[in-house]
Structure formats: structure tokens, C-alpha cells
Design a protein around this motif. Structure first.
Motif, PDB file in Angstrom:
ATOM      1  N   UNK A 108     -28.198  26.253 -63.972  1.00  0.00           N
ATOM      2  CA  UNK A 108     -28.572  26.497 -62.586  1.00  0.00           C
ATOM      3  C   UNK A 108     -29.540  25.433 -62.119  1.00  0.00           C
ATOM      4  N   UNK A 109     -29.371  24.909 -60.906  1.00  0.00           N
ATOM      5  CA  UNK A 109     -30.312  23.910 -60.409  1.00  0.00           C
ATOM      6  C   UNK A 109     -31.680  24.534 -60.191  1.00  0.00           C
ATOM      7  N   UNK A 110     -32.698  23.721 -60.463  1.00  0.00           N
ATOM      8  CA  UNK A 110     -34.058  24.240 -60.275  1.00  0.00           C
ATOM      9  C   UNK A 110     -34.386  24.442 -58.807  1.00  0.00           C
ATOM     10  N   UNK A 111     -33.770  23.659 -57.948  1.00  0.00           N
ATOM     11  CA  UNK A 111     -33.992  23.826 -56.513  1.00  0.00           C
ATOM     12  C   UNK A 111     -32.856  23.171 -55.757  1.00  0.00           C
ATOM     13  N   UNK A 112     -32.747  23.529 -54.499  1.00  0.00           N
ATOM     14  CA  UNK A 112     -31.761  22.922 -53.606  1.00  0.00           C
ATOM     15  C   UNK A 112     -32.361  22.878 -52.207  1.00  0.00           C
ATOM     16  N   UNK A 113     -32.036  21.849 -51.483  1.00  0.00           N
ATOM     17  CA  UNK A 113     -32.561  21.696 -50.126  1.00  0.00           C
ATOM     18  C   UNK A 113     -31.430  21.869 -49.116  1.00  0.00           C
ATOM     19  N   UNK A 114     -31.774  22.509 -48.028  1.00  0.00           N
ATOM     20  CA  UNK A 114     -30.800  22.794 -46.967  1.00  0.00           C
ATOM     21  C   UNK A 114     -31.286  22.162 -45.667  1.00  0.00           C
ATOM     22  N   UNK A 115     -30.411  21.383 -45.064  1.00  0.00           N
ATOM     23  CA  UNK A 115     -30.666  20.825 -43.732  1.00  0.00           C
ATOM     24  C   UNK A 115     -29.617  21.386 -42.785  1.00  0.00           C
ATOM     25  N   UNK A 116     -30.065  21.867 -41.664  1.00  0.00           N
ATOM     26  CA  UNK A 116     -29.155  22.584 -40.772  1.00  0.00           C
ATOM     27  C   UNK A 116     -29.606  22.410 -39.326  1.00  0.00           C
ATOM     28  N   UNK A 117     -28.641  22.179 -38.467  1.00  0.00           N
ATOM     29  CA  UNK A 117     -28.893  22.143 -37.026  1.00  0.00           C
ATOM     30  C   UNK A 117     -27.787  22.934 -36.347  1.00  0.00           C
ATOM     31  N   UNK A 118     -28.159  24.027 -35.724  1.00  0.00           N
ATOM     32  CA  UNK A 118     -27.176  24.835 -35.010  1.00  0.00           C
ATOM     33  C   UNK A 118     -27.644  25.045 -33.573  1.00  0.00           C
ATOM     34  N   UNK A 119     -26.677  25.116 -32.698  1.00  0.00           N
ATOM     35  CA  UNK A 119     -26.932  25.316 -31.262  1.00  0.00           C
ATOM     36  C   UNK A 119     -26.354  26.666 -30.865  1.00  0.00           C
ATOM     37  N   UNK A 120     -27.209  27.531 -30.364  1.00  0.00           N
ATOM     38  CA  UNK A 120     -26.785  28.887 -29.983  1.00  0.00           C
ATOM     39  C   UNK A 120     -26.795  29.021 -28.464  1.00  0.00           C
ATOM     40  N   UNK A 121     -25.715  29.576 -27.949  1.00  0.00           N
ATOM     41  CA  UNK A 121     -25.589  29.798 -26.514  1.00  0.00           C
ATOM     42  C   UNK A 121     -25.611  31.302 -26.247  1.00  0.00           C
ATOM     43  N   UNK A 122     -26.650  31.762 -25.571  1.00  0.00           N
ATOM     44  CA  UNK A 122     -26.788  33.173 -25.219  1.00  0.00           C
ATOM     45  C   UNK A 122     -26.395  33.369 -23.752  1.00  0.00           C
ATOM     46  N   UNK A 123     -25.926  34.563 -23.463  1.00  0.00           N
ATOM     47  CA  UNK A 123     -25.609  34.933 -22.085  1.00  0.00           C
ATOM     48  C   UNK A 123     -26.501  36.103 -21.692  1.00  0.00           C
ATOM     49  N   UNK A 124     -27.352  35.866 -20.685  1.00  0.00           N
ATOM     50  CA  UNK A 124     -28.238  36.915 -20.161  1.00  0.00           C
ATOM     51  C   UNK A 124     -27.599  37.508 -18.914  1.00  0.00           C
ATOM     52  N   UNK A 125     -27.423  38.820 -18.923  1.00  0.00           N
ATOM     53  CA  UNK A 125     -26.792  39.527 -17.806  1.00  0.00           C
ATOM     54  C   UNK A 125     -27.791  40.518 -17.230  1.00  0.00           C
ATOM     55  N   UNK A 126     -28.009  40.435 -15.918  1.00  0.00           N
ATOM     56  CA  UNK A 126     -28.904  41.366 -15.225  1.00  0.00           C
ATOM     57  C   UNK A 126     -28.062  42.294 -14.357  1.00  0.00           C
ATOM     58  N   UNK A 127     -27.855  43.543 -14.769  1.00  0.00           N
ATOM     59  CA  UNK A 127     -27.039  44.464 -13.978  1.00  0.00           C
ATOM     60  C   UNK A 127     -27.842  45.220 -12.918  1.00  0.00           C
ATOM     61  N   UNK A 128     -29.114  44.904 -12.737  1.00  0.00           N
ATOM     62  CA  UNK A 128     -29.985  45.664 -11.844  1.00  0.00           C
ATOM     63  C   UNK A 128     -29.942  45.143 -10.414  1.00  0.00           C
ATOM     64  N   UNK A 129     -30.474  45.963  -9.511  1.00  0.00           N
ATOM     65  CA  UNK A 129     -30.568  45.601  -8.106  1.00  0.00           C
ATOM     66  C   UNK A 129     -31.773  44.716  -7.814  1.00  0.00           C
TER      67      UNK A 129
END
Length: 246
Positions: A108-129
Motif C-alpha cells: 500500500x502506498x504511504x500517501x497519495x495526493x489528489x488535485x481536483x478542479x470542479x465547476x458546479x452550477x446551481x439553480x436558485x428558484x424563488x417561488x415567492x411573491x
């Protein structure tokens, strides 16, 4: 006769000290009654104002009928994902090992490094008056319960009956995982070609009525995403809301 009459006349009058005592008692009684009257008036006034404010709030709530805002993760884009083991020679052995058996402590490796770039798109919905004012939202990406990185979205105002797209980018730069977690990451990426991550976040919002913000509500976002390292793409996504908290 005159002397006796004068004596009788002096006997009928109370002594000066007794007159002063009676005057002081009458004055203190009058002050106490006046103070009690003022307290009763103030109590009634404050009670009336409290009932008036409550009535106004109830009228606004019944007229507006506020609903909780919707904040959903629509898209997840993998811009980059890289995994490297501290010992490349043992990485292949860890990838070839099965989940429950196989390699011993030395494979088993003693350690591992993770590099990550993710782009998240959220949708905000306002159903109010009425409009909704969002506070700053924070999101955390996790791997097997380990927080890897965070992203924040600045607060904004959303008009009534509208939808708005919100973008959040999470960047992880060479995050080190040790031993068992490193082995799991290498195995998931190399053998299974799938790395499951979890995105957690809290979204705070306030409904604005007549330029007055309501008490804040908080919606917890909980999303599970699966990424294919070889394809550098998203293969699975499922989101839910843990509930609405005041």
C-alpha cells in the motif's frame, strides 16, 4: 368665660406635628396611586403595540404565503483531476489488489495526493411573491468523510418568481491522503475508474417584505457525485436537501 372659651378653642385643634404627619401620609398615598396608574398605562400601551405588530406580521404572512427557496445542483463539470502516489512502484500493486484481500502492509502506498478542479452550477428558484436575499453560501467537497476543499458563493438578491444560475468552483491542489485512504483512492481511480465525492453546503436566505428581512432560514445541500478519472467527466449525480432550519 373668655379664658375658658379660648382654652376650649385651643383644645379642638390638632398639634402641628400631627397635622404634618397626616399631610405627608396623604401625599405619599397620592404619589403611590399615581405611579401605579402610570405603570398600568405603560403596560397597556406596550401590550397594544405588541398585538399590533403581531397582527401586521400575520397579515403579511397570510398575504405573501412564503415558500422555502429551491437551491439545486444542476451540473458538475470536471475541469481537472490528477492522482499521484508517493511510491509509483507500489501504486500498481495497490490498484491490482482487491478491496478486502491481497496486498499486505508493504504493497500500500504511504500517501497519495489528489488535485481536483470542479465547476458546479446551481439553480436558485424563488417561488415567492417577494424577493429573497441570500447570504454567503459555503460548499465543501469530501472523499470518504475527509474534507478536500471548499468553495464560497457571494450573497445576492433574487427577485420574486425568478430563477438564477449560481456558479461555484472548488479547487483542490495536491491534497495528501495517508495509507488506507491513499490505497482506497488509488484503487478507486485505477481499478474501478470511479471516485465518489460528496458535496455539502449550507445556503442561508431571508425573505424581504416591504424592505424588511424576515428571520433567516437555512437549507442544507447534500450531493453525491461520481467522477471518472480516465474520462475526466461526471458519471453520476444525486442531490437532496437535509431540511429547512430556522
Amino acid at each position: 368665660m373668655t379664658t375658658r372659651a379660648n382654652g376650649d378653642h385651643r383644645a379642638r385643634h390638632a398639634p402641628p406635628s400631627q397635622e404634618r404627619h397626616q399631610y405627608y401620609y396623604a401625599s405619599s398615598s397620592s404619589s403611590s396611586a399615581s405611579l401605579k396608574g402610570c405603570c398600568c398605562c405603560l403596560f397597556l400601551l406596550f401590550s397594544f403595540l405588541a398585538l399590533l405588530v403581531l397582527a401586521v406580521v400575520l397579515v403579511i404572512v397570510l398575504a405573501v404565503k412564503p415558500k422555502k427557496p429551491q437551491f439545486d445542483l444542476q451540473q458538475v463539470g470536471v475541469q481537472y483531476m490528477g492522482i499521484s502516489a508517493s511510491d509509483p512502484a507500489t501504486a500498481a500493486a495497490a490498484a491490482a489488489a482487491s478491496a478486502g484481500a491481497g496486498a499486505g502492509a508493504g504493497s500500500s502506498p504511504t500517501s497519495a495526493s489528489l488535485s481536483l478542479t470542479i465547476r458546479m452550477l446551481f439553480l436558485a428558484v424563488n417561488p415567492n411573491k417577494v424577493g429573497i436575499r441570500y447570504g454567503e453560501s459555503r460548499f465543501t467537497v469530501m472523499y470518504r468523510g475527509i474534507p478536500l476543499g471548499k468553495a464560497s458563493v457571494p450573497g445576492f438578491f433574487q427577485e420574486a418568481h425568478s430563477e438564477r444560475q449560481v456558479v461555484a468552483t472548488i479547487a483542490v491542489d495536491r491534497f495528501n491522503l495517508l495509507q488506507a485512504d491513499a490505497a482506497d483512492l488509488i484503487r478507486d481511480a485505477s481499478l474501478n475508474d470511479r471516485v465518489e465525492l460528496r458535496v455539502l453546503g449550507d445556503v442561508g436566505a431571508k425573505i424581504r417584505v416591504l424592505n424588511i428581512d424576515s428571520p433567516g432560514v437555512q437549507v442544507s445541500v447534500n450531493c453525491a457525485v461520481v467522477i471518472s478519472p480516465s474520462k475526466q467527466s461526471l458519471t453520476y449525480k444525486q442531490c437532496g436537501f437535509d431540511g429547512l432550519r430556522v
